[in-house]
Scaffold this motif. Structure first.
Motif, PDB file in Angstrom:
ATOM      1  N   ASP A   1       0.841  -1.192   0.000  1.00  0.00           N
ATOM      2  CA  ASP A   1       0.000   0.000   0.000  1.00  0.00           C
ATOM      3  C   ASP A   1       0.881   1.249   0.000  1.00  0.00           C
ATOM      4  O   ASP A   1       1.921   1.295   0.672  1.00  0.00           O
ATOM      5  N   ALA A   2       0.468   2.271  -0.751  1.00  0.00           N
ATOM      6  CA  ALA A   2       1.263   3.488  -0.926  1.00  0.00           C
ATOM      7  C   ALA A   2       1.575   4.165   0.402  1.00  0.00           C
ATOM      8  O   ALA A   2       2.693   4.654   0.607  1.00  0.00           O
ATOM      9  N   ASP A   3       0.608   4.201   1.315  1.00  0.00           N
ATOM     10  CA  ASP A   3       0.856   4.877   2.592  1.00  0.00           C
ATOM     11  C   ASP A   3       1.878   4.119   3.440  1.00  0.00           C
ATOM     12  O   ASP A   3       2.694   4.711   4.135  1.00  0.00           O
ATOM     13  N   VAL A   4       1.862   2.803   3.349  1.00  0.00           N
ATOM     14  CA  VAL A   4       2.833   1.991   4.088  1.00  0.00           C
ATOM     15  C   VAL A   4       4.225   2.218   3.510  1.00  0.00           C
ATOM     16  O   VAL A   4       5.197   2.415   4.252  1.00  0.00           O
ATOM     17  N   LEU A   5       4.329   2.238   2.195  1.00  0.00           N
ATOM     18  CA  LEU A   5       5.618   2.472   1.553  1.00  0.00           C
ATOM     19  C   LEU A   5       6.143   3.867   1.883  1.00  0.00           C
ATOM     20  O   LEU A   5       7.328   4.038   2.178  1.00  0.00           O
ATOM     21  N   ALA A   6       5.273   4.863   1.873  1.00  0.00           N
ATOM     22  CA  ALA A   6       5.685   6.232   2.213  1.00  0.00           C
ATOM     23  C   ALA A   6       6.193   6.290   3.653  1.00  0.00           C
ATOM     24  O   ALA A   6       7.202   6.943   3.937  1.00  0.00           O
ATOM     25  N   TRP A   7       5.523   5.584   4.562  1.00  0.00           N
ATOM     26  CA  TRP A   7       5.947   5.547   5.966  1.00  0.00           C
ATOM     27  C   TRP A   7       7.336   4.913   6.092  1.00  0.00           C
ATOM     28  O   TRP A   7       8.193   5.413   6.812  1.00  0.00           O
ATOM     29  N   LEU A   8       7.561   3.818   5.365  1.00  0.00           N
ATOM     30  CA  LEU A   8       8.861   3.150   5.410  1.00  0.00           C
ATOM     31  C   LEU A   8       9.967   4.043   4.850  1.00  0.00           C
ATOM     32  O   LEU A   8      11.043   4.155   5.429  1.00  0.00           O
ATOM     33  N   LYS A   9       9.693   4.690   3.730  1.00  0.00           N
ATOM     34  CA  LYS A   9      10.701   5.534   3.095  1.00  0.00           C
ATOM     35  C   LYS A   9      10.967   6.808   3.887  1.00  0.00           C
ATOM     36  O   LYS A   9      12.062   7.367   3.820  1.00  0.00           O
TER      37      LYS A   9
END
Length: 89
Positions: free
Chosen positions: A56-64
């Motif tokens: 999910d885009a929000d999960v990836l943004a949080w990780l990055k």
């Protein structure tokens, strides 16, 4: 490495055939679980495999957002989850 003699090979076969209950572990007790301060991956480097996953885009943004190494963190999170799963079973 020198080849095993027939005598040594036979001795190893006899040892391998003995049941586990005959092994004296009193001076080196078997490890039942890893200690809480164990470091996994410090010396042993598992083979890495390249995969494609959909996150999910929000999960990836949080990780990055927490900086470089997000793929390593994903691996660490999954490894911890794997460890918990193994303890539970």
């Amino acid at each position: 490495m020198p080849r095993l003699t027939a005598e040594k090979r036979n001795k190893l076969k006899r040892l391998a055939a003995r049941p586990d209950r005959e092994i004296d572990l009193s001076d080196i007790p078997e490890i039942q679980e890893l200690p809480s301060d164990a470091v996994i991956g410090r010396f042993y480097r598992p083979k890495k495999e390249s995969v494609t996953i959909r996150i999910d885009a929000d999960v990836l943004a949080w990780l990055k957002a927490s900086g470089e190494g997000y793929q390593t963190r994903i691996n660490e999170y999954l490894r911890r989850l794997m460890g918990k799963s193994r303890k539970a079973s």
